[in-house]
Design a protein around this motif. Structure first.
Motif, PDB file in Angstrom:
ATOM      1  N   HIS A  54    -104.696  21.647 -65.302  1.00  0.00           N
ATOM      2  CA  HIS A  54    -103.785  22.798 -65.278  1.00  0.00           C
ATOM      3  C   HIS A  54    -104.183  23.836 -64.205  1.00  0.00           C
ATOM      4  O   HIS A  54    -103.371  24.241 -63.361  1.00  0.00           O
ATOM      5  CB  HIS A  54    -103.794  23.438 -66.671  1.00  0.00           C
TER       6      HIS A  54
ATOM      7  N   HIS B 118    -102.617  25.194 -60.440  1.00  0.00           N
ATOM      8  CA  HIS B 118    -102.400  26.594 -60.025  1.00  0.00           C
ATOM      9  C   HIS B 118    -103.153  26.892 -58.722  1.00  0.00           C
ATOM     10  O   HIS B 118    -102.621  27.527 -57.807  1.00  0.00           O
ATOM     11  CB  HIS B 118    -102.914  27.548 -61.106  1.00  0.00           C
TER      12      HIS B 118
ATOM     13  N   ASP C   7    -104.530  32.988 -66.161  1.00  0.00           N
ATOM     14  CA  ASP C   7    -103.271  32.899 -66.923  1.00  0.00           C
ATOM     15  C   ASP C   7    -103.565  33.071 -68.409  1.00  0.00           C
ATOM     16  O   ASP C   7    -104.628  33.594 -68.781  1.00  0.00           O
ATOM     17  CB  ASP C   7    -102.534  31.581 -66.614  1.00  0.00           C
TER      18      ASP C   7
ATOM     19  N   ASP D 285     -96.456  29.282 -64.962  1.00  0.00           N
ATOM     20  CA  ASP D 285     -96.455  27.836 -65.188  1.00  0.00           C
ATOM     21  C   ASP D 285     -95.243  27.152 -64.555  1.00  0.00           C
ATOM     22  O   ASP D 285     -95.273  25.943 -64.309  1.00  0.00           O
ATOM     23  CB  ASP D 285     -96.520  27.540 -66.694  1.00  0.00           C
TER      24      ASP D 285
HETATM   25 FE   LIG Z   1    -100.888  28.425 -66.461  1.00  0.00          FE
END
Ligand SMILES: [Fe+2]
Length: 565
Positions: free
Chosen positions: A144, A148, A167, A333
């Motif tokens: 994840h 990013h 995040d 996201d």
């Molecule tokens: Fe995220």
């Protein structure tokens, strides 16, 4: 080599990347009309293929992201995500056990990947991909935060930079610090989910009666109206501690929520917003400063949901000691599909980074298609073709009017950058209330943003270091110019501008027309949607919103549209 990126979580979407360049990227909400939609983004995948003229069989590499326990669970039991979606958006009555649900969510998202997660997620993706006609492809899993980080690093154009992600939570982490160098992204620090700045801010959003994962910008806006609580009186400031590249929260995620609830009991709403905003600004600036000091790298790029907070961005830009900076325009996201595809592409191709030139990465409609759509509404609207549509719109605005503006390729990300926009003059202040309350149906305290010619940026702002194309950064307006931009600045004089270069010639022509009439090429630019709904996708969506909001005029491609009296 084409890489298809897919993200099926919060603000699902797809992207196609080639040689570290995003060719097309769209989000599912624009097709389903469900803001920040969750689930396998079938429409987005189809749209990406259509735009690039590719068939599913042309794609061999598919990048997907996030296999933590919570995400895997929602893949296996889709009903859970649908229920959470309605709960989060407050579309259902408050459930009796909302506290227990919240505790379950926090616990589940902190669990890392279990052995079966990837296997089960693979089965889920293969089922969807095979039914769309994909054959002989490889699925590559990207972490994840690596997705990013890749989005920020590769699109920054820097050869060497710090890439920082912050995040809520993803793959059991809430942030990372990375060094991007020679085509490699090396992680040097990770922030666990329990120490998440994003979840902290999300909890504040919820407790203030707003929608978590959606209304965090409203909290930031509300903070501007509060008494400026000094740090010694700020009850939230010691929630976090930053030591080098490590972040530690005093409370567990559940403990944090309970503590915040107690503090809210005797704290005015706007003060809580202020204290939360100040808390994340202080500690995140410290984290950036420590990262710069420890590595000696002064060019910094960042992404992740926290990067949408322009006041945090402003603070780190001015106080962390950075030299040059870049914020990925689809920082939340919703940008993960592109990020995952870019990450894989970097592994496979290893090409150097190139600066993202523009965010016009979505679909578009020709004048012929637009005319065909408008004909369907001919009983309700009149329309005429105008070669001089940008000049006409510029003059219309300079005369004090606002209008809807739909042009070219749809923007990728949350900001309208002059292709799916509502545009208006940058003063007087009354225009703000009109647009907030009558047209967009938003809260009165939410600010609007300016779009301006980059050559006028230094006339308006006192702290321009580079030209932000993507509305990702806060700047300070010059006091002597504030009455001319009063409808597009925050109450403290800051603003989140789009500084337009040559990337959108038609929008530039519009701004130049305004400049000719008023002396300053600046207008109000807000996204083409009603509050709580996604930005419009098709020309039909645009006409529907025009009829709904009773806007006086709209430009769609070269057509000027008006509602029939
Ligand atoms: Fe995220």
């Amino acid at each position: 080599m084409y890489v298809l990126g897919i993200w099926d979580g919060h603000d699902a979407g797809a992207a196609i990347v080639r040689d570290n360049k995003i060719l097309v990227a769209v989000n599912e909400e624009r097709f389903t009309k469900k803001k920040l939609d969750i689930g396998f983004p079938e429409n987005s995948v189809k749209e990406c293929l259509k735009f690039t003229n590719l068939k599913p069989t042309h794609i061999q590499k598919i990048a997907v992201t996030t296999t933590d326990f919570a995400k895997t669970l929602t893949r296996l039991v889709p009903g859970m995500k649908d229920k959470y979606y309605l709960f989060r958006r407050r579309k259902v009555e408050k459930p009796r056990l909302d506290e227990s649900r919240r505790h379950f969510k926090y616990t589940a998202t902190e669990i890392k990947e279990l052995p079966l997660c990837r296997k089960l997620s693979n089965i889920y993706f293969k089922g969807h991909l095979n039914s769309l006609g994909f054959r002989d492809y490889e699925i590559h899993w990207v972490d994840h935060h690596a997705a990013h980080a890749a989005a920020a690093a590769i699109c920054s154009g820097f050869d060497k930079a710090l890439a920082i992600t912050l995040d809520g939570v993803g793959d059991a982490l809430s942030g990372t610090v990375n060094i991007f160098e020679e085509g490699e992204i090396k992680r040097i620090s990770s922030i666990p989910a329990r120490d998440s700045f994003g979840i902290f801010y999300e909890q504040i959003t919820t407790l203030l009666g707003m929608r978590e994962l959606e209304d965090e910008g409203k909290v930031m806006a509300l903070a501007d109206f509060a008494y400026q609580v000094p740090d010694e009186e700020n009850k939230l400031i010691d929630f976090f501690e930053v030591d080098g590249l490590q972040v530690k929260c005093k409370y567990s995620t559940i403990g944090k929520y309970s503590r915040l609830k107690k503090i809210l009991w005797n704290t005015p709403r706007e003060e809580l917003a202020f204290m939360a905003q100040r808390t994340i600004e202080k500690h995140i600036t410290q984290l950036f400063k420590n990262a710069i000091d420890e590595t000696g790298i002064k060019n910094v790029c960042w992404s992740g949901g926290i990067a949408s907070n322009i006041k945090v961005n402003l603070k780190v830009r001015q106080e962390s000691g950075m030299k040059d900076w870049f914020v990925f325009p689809h920082m939340g996201d919703g940008g993960l599909a592109a990020g995952a595809a870019l990450y894989l592409c970097l592994q496979e191709v290893g090409k150097p980074a190139r600066r993202l030139e523009n965010a016009y990465l979505g679909n578009e409609f020709s004048n012929n298609e637009i005319e065909e759509s408008l004909r369907k509404y001919r009983k309700k609207v009149s329309f005429e073709y105008r070669e001089d549509i940008a000049k006409y719109a510029g003059e219309y605005l300079a005369n004090g009017n606002f209008m809807l503006w739909y042009q070219g390729r749809m923007e990728f990300g949350p900001r309208a950058l002059g292709n799916r926009s509502i545009i208006a003059p940058s003063s007087p202040i009354e225009i703000k209330d009109k647009l907030n309350l009558q047209i967009k149906k938003r809260s009165w305290f939410q600010p609007f943003c300016p779009s301006l010619l980059e050559e006028h940026a230094k006339k308006i702002f006192s702290d321009v270091d580079s030209y932000d194309r993507f509305m990702t950064m806060g700047y300070w307006t010059r006091p002597e110019i504030r009455d001319k931009v009063i409808s597009v600045i925050n109450v403290d004089g800051s603003a989140r501008p789009q500084m337009l270069g040559d990337e959108n010639p038609r929008f530039r022509e519009l701004l130049k027309t305004v400049a000719k009439k008023t002396g300053l090429g600046v207008i109000l630019n807000t996204s083409f949607n009603l509050h709580g709904y996604p930005i419009v996708n098709t020309p039909e969506d645009a006409v529907d919103m025009m009829l709904n909001s009773k806007a006086p005029a709209m430009a769609v491609g070269n057509f000027l549209v008006e509602i029939k009296k």
